[in-house]
Design a protein around this motif. Structure first.
Motif, short mmCIF file in Angstrom:
data_model
loop_
_atom_site.label_atom_id
_atom_site.label_comp_id
_atom_site.label_asym_id
_atom_site.label_seq_id
_atom_site.Cartn_x
_atom_site.Cartn_y
_atom_site.Cartn_z
N ARG A 86 0.26 -13.15 0.04
CA ARG A 86 0.10 -11.99 -0.84
C ARG A 86 0.52 -12.34 -2.26
NH1 ARG A 86 4.05 -8.42 -1.90
NH2 ARG A 86 6.14 -9.28 -1.72
N LEU A 141 12.84 -2.22 -1.85
CA LEU A 141 13.59 -3.09 -2.77
C LEU A 141 13.05 -4.51 -2.71
CD1 LEU A 141 17.35 -2.11 -2.52
CD2 LEU A 141 15.82 -1.90 -4.47
N ASN A 143 9.96 -7.31 -4.37
CA ASN A 143 9.76 -7.90 -5.71
C ASN A 143 9.58 -6.81 -6.76
OD1 ASN A 143 9.52 -10.90 -5.29
ND2 ASN A 143 8.22 -10.07 -3.68
N LEU A 144 8.79 -5.81 -6.44
CA LEU A 144 8.50 -4.77 -7.44
C LEU A 144 9.66 -3.80 -7.58
CD1 LEU A 144 4.75 -4.13 -6.56
CD2 LEU A 144 5.72 -5.72 -8.22
N ARG A 164 14.31 -1.93 4.46
CA ARG A 164 14.33 -1.99 5.93
C ARG A 164 15.61 -2.68 6.40
NH1 ARG A 164 11.71 -5.62 9.82
NH2 ARG A 164 11.11 -6.94 8.07
N ARG A 165 15.87 -3.83 5.77
CA ARG A 165 17.08 -4.59 6.13
C ARG A 165 18.12 -4.41 5.02
NH1 ARG A 165 13.24 -9.72 6.55
NH2 ARG A 165 12.61 -8.69 4.64
N GLN A 167 20.17 -4.98 1.86
CA GLN A 167 19.91 -5.79 0.67
C GLN A 167 21.03 -5.57 -0.33
OE1 GLN A 167 17.60 -7.93 0.65
NE2 GLN A 167 15.95 -7.18 1.97
N ALA A 227 3.84 4.85 -6.34
CA ALA A 227 2.92 3.79 -6.76
C ALA A 227 2.79 2.76 -5.65
CB ALA A 227 3.42 3.12 -8.04
N ASP A 253 0.08 7.64 -8.32
CA ASP A 253 -0.90 6.60 -8.66
C ASP A 253 -1.80 6.32 -7.47
OD1 ASP A 253 -1.88 4.47 -10.46
OD2 ASP A 253 -1.10 3.14 -8.91
N ALA A 280 -0.34 -1.18 -11.40
CA ALA A 280 -0.22 -2.63 -11.67
C ALA A 280 -1.52 -3.29 -11.24
CB ALA A 280 0.95 -3.21 -10.89
N TYR A 314 4.02 -6.68 6.35
CA TYR A 314 4.05 -6.81 4.89
C TYR A 314 4.63 -8.18 4.51
CZ TYR A 314 9.07 -5.65 5.09
OH TYR A 314 10.42 -5.63 5.36
#
Ligand code: NDP
Ligand code: OXD
Length: 314
Positions: A86, A141, A143-144, A164-165, A167, A227, A253, A280, A314
């Motif tokens: 991705r 939480l 990359n974006l 989910r986990r 961070q 978004a 969006d 984006a 994902y």
């Protein structure tokens, strides 16, 4: 191009021309062959590929999404068991950070109210609150989400994050999993959704979730900004929440059905700011060069980066 695997380009919904031109600078590229299996194709570069198309490629080695999200790939029932890569790219992250800052600041600084006042030529200054009084909660939480959190912190907002986990993000109060969701929402005034669409997240932004948001802030109510993906939310629940005051305003969006049908009441809603899945954009000038580099590296025996976890979706 000798010795380099051929690329299939399959893009639905927007013009593939520029992707085609840039990929063709280094590799042979074919556009959606509808014929028999092509054993010379080794890579697929896709956005909402035709279902069944990839299953016909006996020597496919990897699938490249032209976006950060990969839900559009998983809708294909005959998806081959090859790695899915991705997009993780500074350019895309920058666009999303700009979008999130723009929408958060507009809600925080009462853009909707001032636009309405301007149409009536009304000269009225509502009370102001500093960003430090507002908690922005980011669902996702990755990359974006992390980049958006950094930018929001710089402006002065308090930032919460849900993943989910577990961070750890400097300066961000983090929550995770089912147990962390309600505490996260209870501490959030402006909710920013940057989740991927998976089996676990489908429909998560519903009326019950919106009810849990905090509503005792200086901007006079809870705000939703989505978004991530449209099918994370229930459009009807958002309308209900806006009607009964559960939500003050929303910036959307993405939508359950895209393009948003002309009949949708979201289009004309005075409390909703609509953009056409444009938070984006995937710019081929920035995204094709790293894709080509990855293909070259893979052919030298190096591992692919940003490979999707098929189980997590994902
Ligand atoms: P990442 O994969 O880097 O991050 C995803 C985040 O979501 C992670 O923090 C992950 O948790 C969290 N997450 C996933 N599933 C769950 C769950 N069940 N419960 C809680 N948290 C969960 O993705 P990106 O940040 O790169 O992108 C996010 C999404 O943004 C994309 O999937 C895409 O849908 C959307 N997008 C939209 C665009 C637009 O123009 N509107 C443009 C680009 C992307 P963990 O950290 O524990 O893994
Ligand atoms: C993406 C998107 O996933 O543009 O990158 O939606």
């Amino acid at each position: 191009m000798a010795g380099k695997g051929k690329v299939l380009l399959s893009i639905t919904g927007f013009n593939p021309q520029r992707w085609y031109e840039l990929l063709s600078e280094e590799r042979d590229v074919v556009l959606e062959p509808d014929g028999p299996a092509d054993p010379t194709i080794e890579y697929a570069v896709v956005w909402k590929q035709k279902p069944g198309l990839l299953a016909k490629l006996p020597n496919l080695k990897a699938i490249f999404s032209i976006g950060a999200g990969v839900d559009h790939i998983f809708t294909d029932p005959g998806l081959p068991e090859v790695p899915i890569v991705r997009v993780v790219a500074d350019n895309l992250t920058q666009y999303m950070t700009e979008y999130v800052l723009w929408r958060v600041l507009d809600h925080h600084r009462q853009g909707q109210l001032y636009r309405a006042q301007q149409t009536k030529k009304a000269w009225h200054e509502p009370p102001q609150r500093p960003a430090q009084d507002i908690s922005v909660g980011i669902m996702g939480l990755g990359n974006l989400g992390r980049a958006a959190a950094d930018a929001l912190k710089t402006v002065g907002f308090r930032v919460n994050g849900w993943s989910r986990r577990p961070q750890e993000v400097a300066g961000v109060t983090t929550f995770n999993g089912d147990a962390g969701l309600v505490p996260f929402l209870n501490a959030t005034d402006i909710l920013v959704v940057l989740l991927p669409l998976t089996e676990a997240t489908k429909g998560i932004v519903n009326y019950g979730l919106l009810k849990e948001l905090r509503r005792r802030n200086g901007i006079g109510g809870a705000v939703l900004i989505n978004a991530g993906r449209g099918r994370l939310q229930r459009d009807a629940d958002i309308l209900r929440a806006l009607e009964d005051g559960t939500l003050k305003e929303a910036s959307l969006d993405v939508f359950e059905v895209e393009p948003l049908p002309k009949t949708s009441p979201l289009w004309n809603h005075s409390k909703v700011f609509v953009t056409p899945h444009a938070a984006a954009t995937s710019d081929p000038a920035h995204l094709v060069p790293p894709m080509l580099k990855q293909m070259d590296a893979f052919e030298r025996g190096e591992p692919l980066d940003n490979v999707v976890d098929r189980e997590a979706g994902y």
